[in-house]
Design a protein around this motif. Structure first.
Motif, PDB file in Angstrom:
ATOM      1  N   TRP A 138       0.838  -1.202   0.000  1.00 29.50           N
ATOM      2  CA  TRP A 138       0.000   0.000   0.000  1.00 29.50           C
ATOM      3  C   TRP A 138       0.873   1.252   0.000  1.00 29.50           C
ATOM      4  CZ3 TRP A 138      -0.319   3.507   4.185  1.00 29.50           C
ATOM      5  CH2 TRP A 138      -1.216   4.548   3.988  1.00 29.50           C
ATOM      6  N   LEU A 139       1.895   1.251   0.837  1.00 32.44           N
ATOM      7  CA  LEU A 139       2.799   2.411   0.882  1.00 32.44           C
ATOM      8  C   LEU A 139       3.490   2.618  -0.461  1.00 32.44           C
ATOM      9  CD1 LEU A 139       4.429   1.799   4.383  1.00 32.44           C
ATOM     10  CD2 LEU A 139       2.899   3.693   3.774  1.00 32.44           C
ATOM     11  N   ARG A 140       4.017   1.540  -1.030  1.00 34.70           N
ATOM     12  CA  ARG A 140       4.747   1.629  -2.297  1.00 34.70           C
ATOM     13  C   ARG A 140       3.817   2.099  -3.422  1.00 34.70           C
ATOM     14  NH1 ARG A 140       6.789  -3.037  -2.172  1.00 34.70           N
ATOM     15  NH2 ARG A 140       4.962  -4.017  -3.063  1.00 34.70           N
ATOM     16  N   SER A 141       2.649   1.459  -3.555  1.00 36.45           N
ATOM     17  CA  SER A 141       1.722   1.815  -4.638  1.00 36.45           C
ATOM     18  C   SER A 141       1.214   3.242  -4.482  1.00 36.45           C
ATOM     19  CB  SER A 141       0.538   0.842  -4.672  1.00 36.45           C
ATOM     20  OG  SER A 141       0.971  -0.456  -5.011  1.00 36.45           O
ATOM     21  N   SER A 142       0.929   3.648  -3.245  1.00 33.20           N
ATOM     22  CA  SER A 142       0.457   5.019  -3.005  1.00 33.20           C
ATOM     23  C   SER A 142       1.519   6.026  -3.396  1.00 33.20           C
ATOM     24  CB  SER A 142       0.080   5.211  -1.534  1.00 33.20           C
ATOM     25  OG  SER A 142      -1.004   4.403  -1.192  1.00 33.20           O
ATOM     26  N   ARG A 143       2.746   5.791  -2.970  1.00 29.45           N
ATOM     27  CA  ARG A 143       3.830   6.711  -3.275  1.00 29.45           C
ATOM     28  C   ARG A 143       4.068   6.793  -4.775  1.00 29.45           C
ATOM     29  NH1 ARG A 143       8.407   7.441  -5.457  1.00 29.45           N
ATOM     30  NH2 ARG A 143       9.982   8.800  -4.596  1.00 29.45           N
ATOM     31  N   GLN A 144       4.042   5.648  -5.429  1.00 30.11           N
ATOM     32  CA  GLN A 144       4.301   5.643  -6.865  1.00 30.11           C
ATOM     33  C   GLN A 144       3.176   6.312  -7.640  1.00 30.11           C
ATOM     34  OE1 GLN A 144       5.320   1.580  -7.739  1.00 30.11           O
ATOM     35  NE2 GLN A 144       7.382   1.828  -6.932  1.00 30.11           N
ATOM     36  N   ALA A 145       1.931   6.113  -7.216  1.00 26.01           N
ATOM     37  CA  ALA A 145       0.806   6.786  -7.884  1.00 26.01           C
ATOM     38  C   ALA A 145       0.957   8.299  -7.768  1.00 26.01           C
ATOM     39  CB  ALA A 145      -0.518   6.326  -7.270  1.00 26.01           C
ATOM     40  N   LEU A 146       1.407   8.762  -6.625  1.00 22.60           N
ATOM     41  CA  LEU A 146       1.616  10.200  -6.434  1.00 22.60           C
ATOM     42  C   LEU A 146       2.799  10.727  -7.247  1.00 22.60           C
ATOM     43  CD1 LEU A 146       1.011  10.395  -2.598  1.00 22.60           C
ATOM     44  CD2 LEU A 146      -0.461  11.360  -4.395  1.00 22.60           C
ATOM     45  N   ALA A 147       3.773   9.869  -7.506  1.00 24.29           N
ATOM     46  CA  ALA A 147       4.989  10.295  -8.201  1.00 24.29           C
ATOM     47  C   ALA A 147       4.820  10.367  -9.714  1.00 24.29           C
ATOM     48  CB  ALA A 147       6.138   9.348  -7.860  1.00 24.29           C
ATOM     49  N   ILE A 148       3.816   9.707 -10.244  1.00 26.13           N
ATOM     50  CA  ILE A 148       3.635   9.671 -11.698  1.00 26.13           C
ATOM     51  C   ILE A 148       3.138  11.025 -12.187  1.00 26.13           C
ATOM     52  CG2 ILE A 148       2.280   8.648 -13.558  1.00 26.13           C
ATOM     53  CD1 ILE A 148       2.386   6.032 -12.021  1.00 26.13           C
ATOM     54  N   ARG A 149       3.824  11.531 -13.188  1.00 27.26           N
ATOM     55  CA  ARG A 149       3.484  12.840 -13.749  1.00 27.26           C
ATOM     56  C   ARG A 149       3.033  12.684 -15.201  1.00 27.26           C
ATOM     57  NH1 ARG A 149       8.621  14.528 -10.818  1.00 27.26           N
ATOM     58  NH2 ARG A 149       9.649  13.488 -12.530  1.00 27.26           N
ATOM     59  N   GLY A 150       2.234  13.637 -15.623  1.00 22.40           N
ATOM     60  CA  GLY A 150       1.813  13.680 -17.021  1.00 22.40           C
ATOM     61  C   GLY A 150       0.395  13.203 -17.218  1.00 22.40           C
TER      62      GLY A 150
ATOM     63  N   VAL B 104      -2.227   4.683 -15.628  1.00 26.08           N
ATOM     64  CA  VAL B 104      -1.264   4.020 -14.751  1.00 26.08           C
ATOM     65  C   VAL B 104      -1.468   4.492 -13.312  1.00 26.08           C
ATOM     66  CG1 VAL B 104       1.188   3.666 -14.247  1.00 26.08           C
ATOM     67  CG2 VAL B 104       0.390   3.732 -16.614  1.00 26.08           C
ATOM     68  N   ARG B 105      -1.679   5.783 -13.140  1.00 26.06           N
ATOM     69  CA  ARG B 105      -1.938   6.327 -11.796  1.00 26.06           C
ATOM     70  C   ARG B 105      -3.169   5.666 -11.186  1.00 26.06           C
ATOM     71  NH1 ARG B 105      -0.497  11.262 -13.456  1.00 26.06           N
ATOM     72  NH2 ARG B 105      -2.587  11.781 -14.123  1.00 26.06           N
ATOM     73  N   ALA B 106      -4.231   5.557 -11.991  1.00 26.98           N
ATOM     74  CA  ALA B 106      -5.470   4.942 -11.509  1.00 26.98           C
ATOM     75  C   ALA B 106      -5.237   3.474 -11.134  1.00 26.98           C
ATOM     76  CB  ALA B 106      -6.561   5.061 -12.570  1.00 26.98           C
ATOM     77  N   LEU B 107      -4.453   2.765 -11.932  1.00 25.15           N
ATOM     78  CA  LEU B 107      -4.149   1.364 -11.626  1.00 25.15           C
ATOM     79  C   LEU B 107      -3.413   1.247 -10.298  1.00 25.15           C
ATOM     80  CD1 LEU B 107      -4.049  -1.647 -12.602  1.00 25.15           C
ATOM     81  CD2 LEU B 107      -1.783  -1.084 -13.502  1.00 25.15           C
TER      82      LEU B 107
END
Length: 177
Positions: A51-63, A69-72
């Protein structure tokens, strides 16, 4: 010849009343409850870390073109937190305490938390795919180990396994594009 089911409800009621003072029904199965709880707490740690990893990565995705991908990753994060809470609930049913101690989460988890730099989308997806495959393998082994000795916990772990397998497939499809 009758193939009907004939239940002796009076006998069942008597047996239920006799066992009520024995504590939770789950204490009478053939597994070491402490070992099962330890294994489940490791699953909780793995899901919280996911959960921590996926949350952080969703927030880090730009564009804007990366909203899919963010939604996934947001969906994966939500799933992983639901998994952690469900497994923690099972630990409570077994008469123990779920372990959400942040000081030991990373040591108990089956996956790690290292994250690529923001913007390294492929690296993020590869890391998530690796973590999902690790979860699929470890949860399959946990379910097999539980077997018929604790079908309730096995079914719960299998339901988490199904979600993680679907996550791995979705990540693999994104990486193949």
């Amino acid at each position: 010849m009758s193939h009907g089911l004939a239940l002796d409800v009076n006998r069942i009621r008597r047996e239920a009343l006799q066992t009520m003072s024995a504590g939770p029904a789950t204490t009478r199965y053939g597994l070491d409850t402490e070992r099962v709880v330890s294994v489940l707490n490791d699953v909780v740690a793995t899901e919280v870390l996911g959960w921590l990893r996926s949350s952080r990565q969703a927030l880090a995705i730009r564009g804007e073109n990366r909203s899919e991908v963010r939604a996934l990753l947001d969906r994966h994060a939500e799933q992983e937190m639901r998994h952690a809470v469900a497994i923690a609930g099972r630990i409570k049913q077994l008469g123990a305490q779920p372990n959400f101690d942040p000081a030991t989460l990373a040591q108990r988890a089956h996956t790690d938390y290292s994250t690529p730099n923001d913007g390294e989308l492929r690296g993020m997806l590869e890391q998530d795919l690796e973590a999902a495959r690790i979860m699929v393998s470890t949860y399959r082994e946990v379910a097999d180990w539980l077997g018929d000795r604790d079908p309730t916990t096995r079914r719960l772990v299998e339901s988490v396994l199904v979600d993680q397998r679907e996550n791995a497939d979705a990540l693999g499809e994104l990486l193949a594009v």
